[in-house]
Scaffold this active site. Sequence first.
Site, PDB file in Angstrom:
ATOM      1  N   LYS A 167       0.899  -1.232   0.224  1.00 13.76           N
ATOM      2  CA  LYS A 167       0.070  -0.021   0.178  1.00 13.76           C
ATOM      3  C   LYS A 167       0.979   1.154  -0.080  1.00 13.76           C
ATOM      4  O   LYS A 167       2.160   1.138   0.618  1.00 13.76           O
ATOM      5  CB  LYS A 167      -0.920   0.055   1.428  1.00 13.76           C
ATOM      6  CG  LYS A 167      -1.708  -1.337   1.379  1.00 13.76           C
ATOM      7  CD  LYS A 167      -2.885  -1.117   0.405  1.00 13.76           C
ATOM      8  CE  LYS A 167      -3.695  -2.294   0.579  1.00 13.76           C
ATOM      9  NZ  LYS A 167      -4.920  -2.562  -0.383  1.00 13.76           N
ATOM     10  N   LYS A 193       2.018  -9.441  -1.818  1.00 18.01           N
ATOM     11  CA  LYS A 193       1.041  -9.481  -3.157  1.00 18.01           C
ATOM     12  C   LYS A 193       0.914  -8.142  -3.686  1.00 18.01           C
ATOM     13  O   LYS A 193       1.069  -7.354  -2.978  1.00 18.01           O
ATOM     14  CB  LYS A 193      -0.158 -10.324  -2.768  1.00 18.01           C
ATOM     15  CG  LYS A 193      -1.159  -9.280  -2.265  1.00 18.01           C
ATOM     16  CD  LYS A 193      -2.777 -10.074  -1.816  1.00 18.01           C
ATOM     17  CE  LYS A 193      -3.347  -9.788  -3.110  1.00 18.01           C
ATOM     18  NZ  LYS A 193      -3.996  -8.613  -3.241  1.00 18.01           N
ATOM     19  N   ASN A 194       0.855  -8.242  -5.054  1.00 19.66           N
ATOM     20  CA  ASN A 194       0.626  -6.893  -5.797  1.00 19.66           C
ATOM     21  C   ASN A 194      -0.941  -6.781  -5.342  1.00 19.66           C
ATOM     22  O   ASN A 194      -1.862  -7.719  -5.026  1.00 19.66           O
ATOM     23  CB  ASN A 194       0.361  -7.085  -7.243  1.00 19.66           C
ATOM     24  CG  ASN A 194       1.729  -7.168  -7.998  1.00 19.66           C
ATOM     25  OD1 ASN A 194       1.508  -7.574  -9.274  1.00 19.66           O
ATOM     26  ND2 ASN A 194       2.608  -6.533  -7.391  1.00 19.66           N
ATOM     27  N   ASP A 195      -1.494  -5.603  -5.143  1.00 16.58           N
ATOM     28  CA  ASP A 195      -2.711  -5.303  -5.057  1.00 16.58           C
ATOM     29  C   ASP A 195      -3.557  -5.617  -6.397  1.00 16.58           C
ATOM     30  O   ASP A 195      -2.952  -5.524  -7.389  1.00 16.58           O
ATOM     31  CB  ASP A 195      -3.114  -3.769  -4.507  1.00 16.58           C
ATOM     32  CG  ASP A 195      -4.154  -3.645  -3.364  1.00 16.58           C
ATOM     33  OD1 ASP A 195      -3.991  -2.745  -2.725  1.00 16.58           O
ATOM     34  OD2 ASP A 195      -4.759  -4.716  -3.439  1.00 16.58           O
ATOM     35  N   GLU A 196      -4.717  -5.831  -6.283  1.00 14.96           N
ATOM     36  CA  GLU A 196      -5.480  -6.469  -7.214  1.00 14.96           C
ATOM     37  C   GLU A 196      -5.598  -5.674  -8.575  1.00 14.96           C
ATOM     38  O   GLU A 196      -5.772  -6.174  -9.588  1.00 14.96           O
ATOM     39  CB  GLU A 196      -6.744  -6.584  -6.711  1.00 14.96           C
ATOM     40  CG  GLU A 196      -7.976  -5.598  -6.658  1.00 14.96           C
ATOM     41  CD  GLU A 196      -7.701  -5.029  -5.339  1.00 14.96           C
ATOM     42  OE1 GLU A 196      -6.841  -5.577  -4.486  1.00 14.96           O
ATOM     43  OE2 GLU A 196      -8.448  -4.408  -4.809  1.00 14.96           O
ATOM     44  N   HIS A 288      -7.688 -13.791  -6.818  1.00 12.20           N
ATOM     45  CA  HIS A 288      -8.461 -12.591  -5.841  1.00 12.20           C
ATOM     46  C   HIS A 288      -9.660 -12.269  -6.455  1.00 12.20           C
ATOM     47  O   HIS A 288     -10.106 -12.479  -7.692  1.00 12.20           O
ATOM     48  CB  HIS A 288      -7.706 -11.117  -6.337  1.00 12.20           C
ATOM     49  CG  HIS A 288      -7.963 -10.000  -5.255  1.00 12.20           C
ATOM     50  ND1 HIS A 288      -9.214  -9.299  -5.439  1.00 12.20           N
ATOM     51  CD2 HIS A 288      -7.348  -9.590  -4.341  1.00 12.20           C
ATOM     52  CE1 HIS A 288      -9.006  -8.499  -4.411  1.00 12.20           C
ATOM     53  NE2 HIS A 288      -8.106  -8.572  -3.783  1.00 12.20           N
ATOM     54  N   HIS A 322      -9.373 -15.585  -1.964  1.00 15.73           N
ATOM     55  CA  HIS A 322      -9.819 -14.908  -0.701  1.00 15.73           C
ATOM     56  C   HIS A 322     -10.886 -15.502  -0.482  1.00 15.73           C
ATOM     57  O   HIS A 322     -11.899 -15.415  -1.262  1.00 15.73           O
ATOM     58  CB  HIS A 322     -10.015 -13.715  -0.942  1.00 15.73           C
ATOM     59  CG  HIS A 322      -8.478 -12.828  -1.339  1.00 15.73           C
ATOM     60  ND1 HIS A 322      -7.878 -11.872  -0.593  1.00 15.73           N
ATOM     61  CD2 HIS A 322      -7.410 -13.125  -2.071  1.00 15.73           C
ATOM     62  CE1 HIS A 322      -6.734 -11.380  -1.167  1.00 15.73           C
ATOM     63  NE2 HIS A 322      -6.432 -12.121  -1.933  1.00 15.73           N
ATOM     64  N   LYS A 330     -12.359  -5.649   7.644  1.00 16.75           N
ATOM     65  CA  LYS A 330     -13.177  -4.613   6.965  1.00 16.75           C
ATOM     66  C   LYS A 330     -14.441  -4.776   6.333  1.00 16.75           C
ATOM     67  O   LYS A 330     -15.219  -4.090   6.034  1.00 16.75           O
ATOM     68  CB  LYS A 330     -12.478  -3.453   6.530  1.00 16.75           C
ATOM     69  CG  LYS A 330     -12.001  -3.742   4.969  1.00 16.75           C
ATOM     70  CD  LYS A 330     -10.948  -2.763   4.374  1.00 16.75           C
ATOM     71  CE  LYS A 330     -10.306  -3.364   3.171  1.00 16.75           C
ATOM     72  NZ  LYS A 330      -9.232  -2.488   2.669  1.00 16.75           N
TER      73      LYS A 330
END
Length: 474
Positions: A167, A193-196, A288, A322, A330
Site C-alpha cells: 500500500k 502480493k500485488n494489490d489487485e 483475487h 480470498h 473490514k
Amino acid sequence: MSSIHEDLVRSLDSKQAAYVNLELPDPTNGEYLLGAFHLVPGGDLNILQAAAEIAAESSTGTNFKVNTETKFSKTMNALVYQLDLERNLVWVAYPWRLFDRGGNVQNILTYIVGNILGMKEISALKLLDVWFPPAMLEQYDGPGFTVDDMRKYLDVYDRPILGTIVKPKMGLTSAEYAEVCYDFWVGGGDFVKNDEPQANQDFCPYDKMVMHVKEAMDKAVKETGKKKVHSFNVSAADFDTMIERCEMIVNAGFEPGSYAFLIDGITAGWMAVQTIRRRYPNVFLHFHRAAHGAFTRPENPIGFSVLVLSKFARLAGASGIHTGTAGVGKMKGTPEEDVVAAHGIQYLSSSGHFFEQTWTKIMETDKDAIDLVHEDSAHHVILEDDSWRGMKKCCPIVSGGLNPVRLKPFIDVMGNVDFITTMGSGVHAHPEGTNAGAKALVQACDAYLKDVDIAEYAKDHKELAQAIEFFQKT
Ligand SMILES: O=C(COP(=O)(O)O)[C@H](O)[C@H](O)COP(=O)(O)O
Ligand SMILES: [Mg+2]
C-alpha cells in the site's frame, strides 16, 4: 409427497412439469450437479412454478415449450427435486452432461448463475451451495501447486503464512514498490502480493516492477536466510499480454516456488484462471475475488454465496482464493459465510450449507484408495497421498482489514492456521512503518503459537505494543 407439494405440482403447466421431479429417486447417483437456491418468486408464479422456470432457463428450456425439443433433449432437463417452503429453498439437479467437456468452469456458471439472475419471475435467487459428484470431479483440473507446496518452499508449517499487500494501493514507482516489499520481508514477513489493480501503469512499468522485486527479494533472502514469495497480478487486457507478464516473471530469474500468479478471477474471468492453471501447473494460482460482493454479500438477494464462489475456484484450479475475514476485518462477512467457505475448499471432505462435499475422485470401486482416506484430529477427512485420487486443497487467503491485533480473533473463528493472511493497512499503517508492521505481525503470530495474550507478549515486544496502541484505538 405432502398435499401442499401435490397442489403445487398440479399447478404446473406442461412445460414447467418437464423440469420438476419431487420424487427423483437418487439425486446423488452421479449423473447430476446439485444446486440449492434461495428463491422468492417475483411475479404471479408460485415457488414451484418459478423454480421450474429457473430450471428450464438454466438448462434446456426457455419461456415457452418449443416444438423442436426431442426425446433426448428432454433427458438433459434440469429438475427441481426438493423444496423447503418455510425457508424458500429449492434444490435443482443438473445432468452434468450438459456442461462443456474438457473441464470448463465458466460454462457451468453460465448455466446455473447466468440468465436466471436476470429473470422477471424472481425477486430473490441466490445459489447458496453446490455439490459435484465424484465422477464429475474427474473432468476438472483442481489445484496444481498448493499451499502445502508453498509451505515446503518457505519451510513454514503449523502457522499462517504471513503476508501483506503493498500500500498505497497504487502510485508508487517500481523502486518504491520494491522497497516496501524489502521492508516487509526483512521484518519477518513471508509473502507479498500485488494489490489487485497493480498492472503496467506508466509510473510503475511492469517489467521494472518485476526487476526491482527480484532485487529486493534476493537482498531480503540473503539478509534473513529465509525464502520469500511474491504474488504478481498477471491479469491483463488479453491472454497474450497475460502470458507475456507470466513469462517476464518466469524469465526474471526467480526460483520456482518464490512467485505466484494472481488473477482477478471475476473481472479477468474464469478463462484467465483456467488458462494460467493449465499453462503453469507448478505455480501458486492466487484467485483475487474483487467484485465478488455484487453476488455474495449476505444482504444481496440475487447472486451466489462465498462458498459457491470458492468451490468453483477449487474446481477451476485456484491454489488459493480470498474467502473473507468472517467480519473480523473490514469487509462484510460472517463465520457462517466465510469460515464455511474456507473449510469447504481446504479439506478433502467438508460440510457446506446444504451438501457434504467430498473432493475425492475415488470411485466406490477403488477400494485400495479408500483406506488412504482418514480423519485428522479435527475430524476433517484427509487423503494420505494427495495424489490424482483427490482434488487438491485450495487455500483460504484471508485479508481485508486484518491487522496484528485481529490475527488471533480471526484464528479463533477460523479454527485452524492453514491459511495465508495478507494484511495491507494492518502492516503499512503501523506508526513505525512497514518493517515494524511486519515485526508486529510476526510477534502477534508468535504470541498466538505460544498461547500468550498479545498484551502480555507486547510487554517485551515493542512493535507489537505500538500496533496494539494504534490499531486498538481505531
Ligand atoms: O487489498 C486488500 C486488503 O487490504 P487491507 O488489508 O488494507 O484491507 C485486498 O484486496 C482485500 O483483502 C480484498 O478483500 P477480501 O480479502 O475480503 O477479498
Ligand atoms: Mg487489494
